[in-house]
Design a protein around this motif. Structure first.
Motif, PDB file in Angstrom:
ATOM      1  N   GLN A 119      -5.960  10.997  29.337  1.00 54.82           N
ATOM      2  CA  GLN A 119      -6.290  11.965  28.293  1.00 54.82           C
ATOM      3  C   GLN A 119      -7.784  12.290  28.255  1.00 54.82           C
ATOM      4  N   SER A 120      -8.511  11.889  29.285  1.00 52.46           N
ATOM      5  CA  SER A 120      -9.956  12.140  29.311  1.00 52.46           C
ATOM      6  C   SER A 120     -10.240  13.637  29.410  1.00 52.46           C
ATOM      7  N   PHE A 121     -11.205  14.077  28.617  1.00 50.84           N
ATOM      8  CA  PHE A 121     -11.522  15.508  28.578  1.00 50.84           C
ATOM      9  C   PHE A 121     -13.021  15.779  28.493  1.00 50.84           C
ATOM     10  N   ASP A 122     -13.724  15.039  27.632  1.00 50.65           N
ATOM     11  CA  ASP A 122     -15.091  15.401  27.275  1.00 50.65           C
ATOM     12  C   ASP A 122     -16.055  15.347  28.457  1.00 50.65           C
ATOM     13  N   LEU A 123     -15.957  14.320  29.306  1.00 51.64           N
ATOM     14  CA  LEU A 123     -16.875  14.222  30.445  1.00 51.64           C
ATOM     15  C   LEU A 123     -16.655  15.365  31.437  1.00 51.64           C
ATOM     16  N   ILE A 124     -15.401  15.714  31.680  1.00 53.74           N
ATOM     17  CA  ILE A 124     -15.109  16.814  32.606  1.00 53.74           C
ATOM     18  C   ILE A 124     -15.634  18.132  32.044  1.00 53.74           C
ATOM     19  N   ARG A 125     -15.458  18.313  30.742  1.00 51.94           N
ATOM     20  CA  ARG A 125     -15.942  19.558  30.113  1.00 51.94           C
ATOM     21  C   ARG A 125     -17.451  19.658  30.184  1.00 51.94           C
ATOM     22  N   ALA A 126     -18.147  18.562  30.005  1.00 53.83           N
ATOM     23  CA  ALA A 126     -19.607  18.598  29.965  1.00 53.83           C
ATOM     24  C   ALA A 126     -20.228  18.684  31.351  1.00 53.83           C
ATOM     25  N   MET A 127     -19.592  18.077  32.358  1.00 54.79           N
ATOM     26  CA  MET A 127     -20.265  17.927  33.640  1.00 54.79           C
ATOM     27  C   MET A 127     -19.821  18.938  34.690  1.00 54.79           C
ATOM     28  N   THR A 128     -18.537  19.241  34.802  1.00 53.96           N
ATOM     29  CA  THR A 128     -18.078  20.114  35.884  1.00 53.96           C
ATOM     30  C   THR A 128     -17.258  21.299  35.406  1.00 53.96           C
ATOM     31  N   ASP A 129     -16.750  21.269  34.185  1.00 56.71           N
ATOM     32  CA  ASP A 129     -15.886  22.325  33.666  1.00 56.71           C
ATOM     33  C   ASP A 129     -14.680  22.546  34.575  1.00 56.71           C
ATOM     34  N   GLY A 130     -14.189  21.450  35.170  1.00 52.48           N
ATOM     35  CA  GLY A 130     -13.010  21.532  36.020  1.00 52.48           C
ATOM     36  C   GLY A 130     -13.278  21.896  37.460  1.00 52.48           C
ATOM     37  N   GLY A 131     -14.475  22.290  37.800  1.00 45.22           N
ATOM     38  CA  GLY A 131     -14.806  22.700  39.160  1.00 45.22           C
ATOM     39  C   GLY A 131     -15.368  21.558  39.986  1.00 45.22           C
ATOM     40  N   PRO A 132     -15.814  21.858  41.200  1.00 41.10           N
ATOM     41  CA  PRO A 132     -15.681  23.168  41.879  1.00 41.10           C
ATOM     42  C   PRO A 132     -14.285  23.379  42.456  1.00 41.10           C
ATOM     43  N   LEU A 133     -13.830  24.624  42.370  1.00 37.52           N
ATOM     44  CA  LEU A 133     -12.520  25.029  42.892  1.00 37.52           C
ATOM     45  C   LEU A 133     -11.395  24.178  42.322  1.00 37.52           C
ATOM     46  N   GLY A 134     -11.538  23.788  41.049  1.00 35.16           N
ATOM     47  CA  GLY A 134     -10.497  23.018  40.390  1.00 35.16           C
ATOM     48  C   GLY A 134     -10.363  21.588  40.863  1.00 35.16           C
ATOM     49  N   SER A 135     -11.355  21.049  41.572  1.00 36.81           N
ATOM     50  CA  SER A 135     -11.239  19.707  42.140  1.00 36.81           C
ATOM     51  C   SER A 135     -11.358  18.614  41.094  1.00 36.81           C
ATOM     52  N   THR A 136     -11.841  18.931  39.902  1.00 35.21           N
ATOM     53  CA  THR A 136     -11.913  17.940  38.821  1.00 35.21           C
ATOM     54  C   THR A 136     -11.033  18.330  37.631  1.00 35.21           C
ATOM     55  N   THR A 137     -10.095  19.234  37.865  1.00 35.21           N
ATOM     56  CA  THR A 137      -9.182  19.654  36.803  1.00 35.21           C
ATOM     57  C   THR A 137      -7.998  18.695  36.742  1.00 35.21           C
ATOM     58  N   THR A 138      -7.979  17.873  35.737  1.00 33.44           N
ATOM     59  CA  THR A 138      -6.843  16.990  35.503  1.00 33.44           C
ATOM     60  C   THR A 138      -5.805  17.723  34.646  1.00 33.44           C
ATOM     61  N   LEU A 139      -4.676  17.073  34.439  1.00 30.50           N
ATOM     62  CA  LEU A 139      -3.623  17.701  33.635  1.00 30.50           C
ATOM     63  C   LEU A 139      -4.094  17.926  32.205  1.00 30.50           C
ATOM     64  N   MET A 140      -4.863  16.986  31.676  1.00 31.40           N
ATOM     65  CA  MET A 140      -5.381  17.152  30.324  1.00 31.40           C
ATOM     66  C   MET A 140      -6.332  18.342  30.247  1.00 31.40           C
ATOM     67  N   TYR A 141      -7.178  18.494  31.249  1.00 26.39           N
ATOM     68  CA  TYR A 141      -8.123  19.609  31.217  1.00 26.39           C
ATOM     69  C   TYR A 141      -7.403  20.940  31.460  1.00 26.39           C
ATOM     70  N   GLN A 142      -6.353  20.932  32.244  1.00 22.85           N
ATOM     71  CA  GLN A 142      -5.571  22.150  32.443  1.00 22.85           C
ATOM     72  C   GLN A 142      -4.953  22.619  31.136  1.00 22.85           C
ATOM     73  N   ILE A 143      -4.526  21.686  30.308  1.00 21.58           N
ATOM     74  CA  ILE A 143      -3.973  22.052  29.001  1.00 21.58           C
ATOM     75  C   ILE A 143      -5.015  22.794  28.181  1.00 21.58           C
ATOM     76  N   TYR A 144      -6.235  22.295  28.196  1.00 19.86           N
ATOM     77  CA  TYR A 144      -7.315  22.967  27.458  1.00 19.86           C
ATOM     78  C   TYR A 144      -7.584  24.365  28.016  1.00 19.86           C
ATOM     79  N   VAL A 145      -7.648  24.481  29.327  1.00 20.61           N
ATOM     80  CA  VAL A 145      -7.956  25.773  29.945  1.00 20.61           C
ATOM     81  C   VAL A 145      -6.868  26.790  29.633  1.00 20.61           C
ATOM     82  N   GLU A 146      -5.617  26.406  29.797  1.00 26.03           N
ATOM     83  CA  GLU A 146      -4.521  27.351  29.570  1.00 26.03           C
ATOM     84  C   GLU A 146      -4.374  27.693  28.084  1.00 26.03           C
ATOM     85  N   GLY A 147      -4.663  26.746  27.217  1.00 28.18           N
ATOM     86  CA  GLY A 147      -4.465  26.996  25.797  1.00 28.18           C
ATOM     87  C   GLY A 147      -5.601  27.739  25.136  1.00 28.18           C
ATOM     88  N   PHE A 148      -6.858  27.420  25.504  1.00 32.93           N
ATOM     89  CA  PHE A 148      -7.990  27.953  24.750  1.00 32.93           C
ATOM     90  C   PHE A 148      -8.873  28.901  25.551  1.00 32.93           C
TER      91      PHE A 148
END
Length: 319
Positions: free
Chosen positions: A253-282
């Motif tokens: 369920q980790s989200f905050d570090l990914i949001r602050a450091m890479t925003d899911g990039g580059p090319l989605g290489s740090t997009t976990t399922l939890m972060y995908q939920i945030y991207v698709e929802g908001f």
């Protein structure tokens, strides 16, 4: 003249008085008082769980059946269409792989590093109390603040890590823009932030191990490593089992570090399922699709926890 009852008669009367059943109305009053006490003590907690945990969970499952954009007043029921779309999405294998790699490395690495740190902090060292506080402090810090701080440390141009690598003759990787190193950077920061929590729990378990067991092993000629592996570590089974569940749930369920450091990039290489939920929802506003991904994450967490409770707990000794 008053007749005195024989001793057996008195005993029979006493036994009858003791065995006399409690009146029905009295038992009803006792039961009612217990129900009222339970409602007053547990009622608020149950109400909070129902309102803020189970109700959103059921609503998320309902929304996952809809084709609905966030903020829209119109929604169309599509059944399991969002689930079928998620399973057929070409990005899904990458998201699942990233989530699995991140979860396994952070949980496994966190347990190992936390145990080693706990063993160190369990020694009689000068300033041990200060060291314990310093080790635990990152865990209570904001994940966004920690991520922003480590961005400067990992900067390949003027970051502290870059200076250290140049000093030993190694070129700093492009942590932000290259595919493997971005995820490695997130994992390192996550381990640093949460290692103190694992160490604190392990430290409590180490201090609960009886000293006479270690002394007995030493008398039998066991080395320190053998004493730890054969005596101390098995007694840490309940602690390890608890940490295995809590760290796995937290990692997935980790989200905050990914949001602050890479925003899911580059090319989605740090997009976990939890972060995908945030991207698709908001970000894209696909609330129905995001709810389907959230339901899938919930099912994954539920299955992992059930497997741990069924199979891993069998190897845990509580005595």
């Amino acid at each position: 003249m008053t007749r005195v009852a024989p001793a057996p008669a008195l005993a029979a009367q006493s036994a009858t008085a003791v065995a006399r059943p409690v009146p029905q109305n009295r038992r009803s009053r006792v039961r009612l008082r217990n129900i009222i006490a339970f409602a007053l003590l547990a009622g608020p907690n149950i109400a909070i769980l129902l309102i803020f945990t189970y109700r959103p969970l059921l609503l998320s499952f309902y929304y996952s059946m809809l084709q609905w954009n966030l903020g829209s007043s119109v929604a169309r029921f599509i059944g399991f269409g969002n689930y079928v779309e998620w399973l057929g999405d070409p990005r899904t294998p990458t998201v699942v792989t990233t989530t699995a790699v991140f979860g396994l490395t952070t949980v496994g690495g966190g347990l190992v590093l936390g145990l080693l740190l706990a063993l160190l902090l369990n020694q009689k060292l000068m300033g041990r109390g200060v060291a314990r506080t310093v080790a635990f402090a990152p865990y209570v810090l904001s994940g966004i603040a920690v991520g922003m701080l480590w961005l400067y440390i990992f900067n390949p141009r003027y970051g502290l890590l870059s200076v250290f690598l140049d000093w030993i003759g190694v070129t700093s990787p492009e942590w932000y823009s290259t595919t493997p190193w971005a995820l490695v950077m997130i994992i390192i920061v996550y381990l640093w932030k949460n290692m103190g929590y694992v160490a604190l729990i392990y430290l409590a378990g180490l201090q609960a191990v009886p000293q006479d067991l270690r002394d007995a092993a030493a008398i039998d000629g066991a080395s320190r490593f053998r004493t730890f592996w054969s005596v101390v570590f098995p007694l840490l089974g309940p602690v390890t089992f608890f940490l295995l569940i809590t760290t796995m749930l937290s990692s997935l369920q980790s989200f905050d570090l990914i949001r602050a450091m890479t925003d899911g990039g580059p090319l989605g290489s740090t997009t976990t399922l939890m972060y995908q939920i945030y991207v698709e929802g908001f970000q894209t506003g696909r609330a129905g699709y995001a709810s389907a991904a959230a339901t899938i994450l919930f099912i994954v967490l539920l299955v992992i926890t059930a497997i741990q409770l069924k199979f891993v707990e069998r190897k845990v000794h509580y005595s």
